[in-house]
Design an enzyme around this catalytic site. Structure first.
Site, PDB file in Angstrom:
ATOM      1  N   ASP A  20      74.929 -35.539  -2.824  1.00 17.54           N
ATOM      2  CA  ASP A  20      74.431 -36.912  -2.852  1.00 17.54           C
ATOM      3  C   ASP A  20      73.494 -36.968  -1.663  1.00 17.54           C
ATOM      4  O   ASP A  20      73.942 -37.037  -0.512  1.00 17.54           O
ATOM      5  CB  ASP A  20      75.570 -37.918  -2.694  1.00 17.54           C
ATOM      6  N   HIS A  21      72.193 -36.896  -1.916  1.00 17.99           N
ATOM      7  CA  HIS A  21      71.299 -36.622  -0.785  1.00 17.99           C
ATOM      8  C   HIS A  21      71.287 -37.754   0.246  1.00 17.99           C
ATOM      9  O   HIS A  21      70.878 -37.553   1.378  1.00 17.99           O
ATOM     10  CB  HIS A  21      69.902 -36.218  -1.256  1.00 17.99           C
ATOM     11  N   HIS A  69      74.453 -43.110  -4.534  1.00 19.49           N
ATOM     12  CA  HIS A  69      73.979 -43.433  -3.180  1.00 19.49           C
ATOM     13  C   HIS A  69      74.560 -44.755  -2.652  1.00 19.49           C
ATOM     14  O   HIS A  69      75.080 -44.826  -1.544  1.00 19.49           O
ATOM     15  CB  HIS A  69      72.455 -43.536  -3.125  1.00 19.49           C
TER      16      HIS A  69
HETATM   17  C1  BG6 Z   1      67.068 -40.117  -6.407  1.00 19.67           C
HETATM   18  C2  BG6 Z   1      66.809 -40.924  -7.657  1.00 19.67           C
HETATM   19  O1  BG6 Z   1      68.434 -39.834  -6.285  1.00 19.67           O
HETATM   20  O2  BG6 Z   1      66.645 -40.824  -5.268  1.00 19.67           O
HETATM   21  C3  BG6 Z   1      65.353 -41.323  -7.746  1.00 19.67           C
HETATM   22  O3  BG6 Z   1      67.162 -40.157  -8.796  1.00 19.67           O
HETATM   23  C4  BG6 Z   1      64.885 -41.962  -6.470  1.00 19.67           C
HETATM   24  O4  BG6 Z   1      65.145 -42.203  -8.850  1.00 19.67           O
HETATM   25  C5  BG6 Z   1      65.246 -41.100  -5.267  1.00 19.67           C
HETATM   26  O5  BG6 Z   1      63.479 -42.121  -6.542  1.00 19.67           O
HETATM   27  C6  BG6 Z   1      64.885 -41.765  -3.973  1.00 19.67           C
HETATM   28  O6  BG6 Z   1      65.252 -40.956  -2.898  1.00 19.67           O
HETATM   29  P1  BG6 Z   1      64.783 -41.352  -1.431  1.00 19.67           P
HETATM   30  O7  BG6 Z   1      65.420 -40.322  -0.562  1.00 19.67           O
HETATM   31  O8  BG6 Z   1      63.292 -41.320  -1.428  1.00 19.67           O
HETATM   32  O9  BG6 Z   1      65.310 -42.732  -1.181  1.00 19.67           O
END
Ligand code: BG6
Length: 512
Positions: free
Chosen positions: A203-204, A266
């Site tokens: 989950d980044h 997230h």
């Molecule tokens: C991803 C989603 O997990 O997170 C995308 O699948 C989204 O739809 C992206 O654009 C956004 O990541 P960040 O790190 O730019 O907030």
């Protein structure tokens, strides 16, 4: 288990000293789905950035697996171009030279036994010539419908098990299913082949510095704890707003929508970290335990029509440019009911939080790109000023800016200079850029390194994933039966029903 490579094997090194750079031990990373967007924009650049920061050992290899007719050099060129375009740190020939010597490519279909046998022999070869030590991480950057066939192939070809103390780990990207039942199925498939401790679900958001800082903010300070409860907190707003549309991701996004795409993972993780009790230690087990307690105490509002909102962006002008509406995007059916904006109200049934709503919202084509957690406090119980003196005073708030402009701000009332008594909102600000010289690593750098080190605290466990679906499933079912989402103009802050949802509770959304 030789996880960590210690230069010079310094006997004075305290293994508990987390300030020292953690360097991965010898290993190979195999990426399935190397031709995908994520791999090019995030994974390959993150691996280069780790190498550039000296966090990968000399015995490192990167193997791509895909259905392309590529030789090793063709894949190396792809990696090179991705690094040149997307890496965070400057390009250095010597780092690239060292990294590229360990790059290999295996061509094949996921159903092709011979291709996986070839992968096994490539990895054996790398262990020999590159010294990767039999330690292999398999990164599934592929749609979940292929998880099962790939992990079974890894088992069949003997790649999922290791001998002599080496490790095998599997890394999975979201979506972890599209509802509770499919998430459980996925977890079962993975669990049949890999032991729990070898499965790393990415989950980044948990890899972002600002999200980890939430734990430092809450548990390394004494300032917040006394007021972090329903005596002082009025409500919490967790926002993930993006100004972009779905771009070329129609295939992924249609049928998924904002809630499945980012709230289930997230935003639920941010909610759990904001609301959880102090873990006994910063260990995977203790942190997950506390997060799970929060998720299991979440309750949904009885009336989902009044306390949730969803929308789809219309066509219109945004930032001086005319943009397509969601239903006009390439490969989106004109009848799609997929939401590009979602807002939900949740409550947590615990002594600390009962009566404090947590409002979660996420959307595409909104006014700004911003992710933040705002803890909004109750108004002072009594104001010894005339009503006109405090007209421009709103509620105190602590805002954790996840991105961009990473930092934390506190909003409170201050007297306007002059002879009169007028109190107005001001903010006190901590910005990462002002306090630290190092720039924050990309989330994927941190998470890939953690996998290679076998460090699990930043990865959700299968129960957390399932619990998030348990919360979301009734909302998704309710929406599926409610027809077309309401339109909203691009560049706005979402559909009118989202504002009405908060107005009913006597509150308003923040306009970050
Ligand atoms: C991803 C989603 O997990 O997170 C995308 O699948 C989204 O739809 C992206 O654009 C956004 O990541 P960040 O790190 O730019 O907030």
């Amino acid at each position: 288990m030789a996880n960590e490579y210690v230069p010079g094997n310094n006997p004075l090194r305290d293994p508990n000293d987390k300030r020292l750079p953690r360097i991965a031990g010898p290993c190979a990373v195999v990426i399935f789905g190397v031709t995908g967007d994520l791999s090019k924009r995030k994974l390959m650049p993150a691996i280069y950035d780790l190498a550039n920061r000296g966090l990968l050992p000399p015995g490192f290899a990167l193997v791509g697996f895909a259905r392309r007719d590529w030789a090793d050099q063709d894949f190396a060129k792809e990696v090179h171009d991705a690094v040149r375009e997307h890496a965070r740190t400057p390009f250095r020939e010597d780092v690239w030279e060292q990294l590229s010597q360990g790059i290999r490519f295996v061509a094949g279909e996921f159903t092709d036994d011979a291709a996986f046998d070839q992968l096994a022999s490539t990895l054996r070869d790398l262990d020999r010539v590159r010294g990767t030590g039999g330690n292999h991480a398999f990164y599934l950057s592929i749609p979940p419908r292929f998880f099962s066939v790939v992990v079974k192939q890894l088992m069949r070809s003997g790649l999922s098990v290791s001998e002599g103390g080496a490790w095998r780990r599997v890394i999975v990207e979201k979506p972890f299913g599209h509802d509770l039942a499919s998430a459980m199925e996925l977890n079962e498939v993975l669990g049949e082949v890999f032991p729990t401790g070898s499965i790393f679900r990415i989950d980044h958001y948990l890899g972002k510095e600002t999200v980890q800082n939430l734990l430092a903010l809450r548990f390394a300070n004494s300032l917040w704890e006394p007021i972090w409860n329903n005596h002082y907190v009025d409500h919490v707003q967790i926002t993930m707003a993006e100004d972009i549309g779905i771009g070329s991701r129609a295939g992924y996004y249609d049928g998924i929508g904002a809630a499945r795409d980012v709230i289930q993972n997230h935003l639920m993780q941010l909610l759990a970290l904001t609301a959880m009790e102090e873990p006994a230690a910063f260990s995977a087990r203790a942190v997950r335990l506390e997060k799970e307690k929060v998720l299991s105490s979440v309750v949904l509002p009885a009336d989902l029509t009044k306390h949730t909102a969803r929308g789809q962006y219309d066509s219109g002008w945004q930032g001086g440019r005319h943009v397509k509406g969601f239903l006009e995007e390439d490969n989106i059916p004109a009848t799609s009911i997929t939401e590009t904006y979602a807002a939900i109200k949740l409550e947590i049934d615990s002594r600390r939080w009962v009566g404090v709503p947590f409002y979660l919202r996420a959307g595409k084509r909104l006014g700004r790109r911003v992710s933040e957690i705002a803890v909004v406090f109750k108004r002072a119980p009594h104001l010894p000023f005339a009503a006109t003196d405090t007209q421009e005073l709103s509620s105190n708030a602590l805002v954790i800016r996840v991105q961009p402009d990473e930092g934390i701000s506190i909003k409170f009332g201050s007297k306007v200079p002059g002879t009169q008594m007028e109190v107005r909102d001001v903010t006190m600000d901590f910005a990462y850029g002002d306090s630290f010289t190092e720039s924050s690593p990309e989330a994927y750098e941190r998470l890939i390194l953690d996998v290679l080190l076998g460090d699990a605290p930043l990865f959700p466990r299968h129960r957390e994933v399932e619990m998030s679906w348990e919360i979301l499933d009734p909302i998704l079912e309710h929406w599926a039966a409610s027809g077309q989402p309401e339109g909203y103009p691009p560049g706005s802050w979402g559909p009118a029903s989202a504002d009405e949802m908060l107005a009913r509770d006597g509150r308003t959304w923040r306009r970050p």
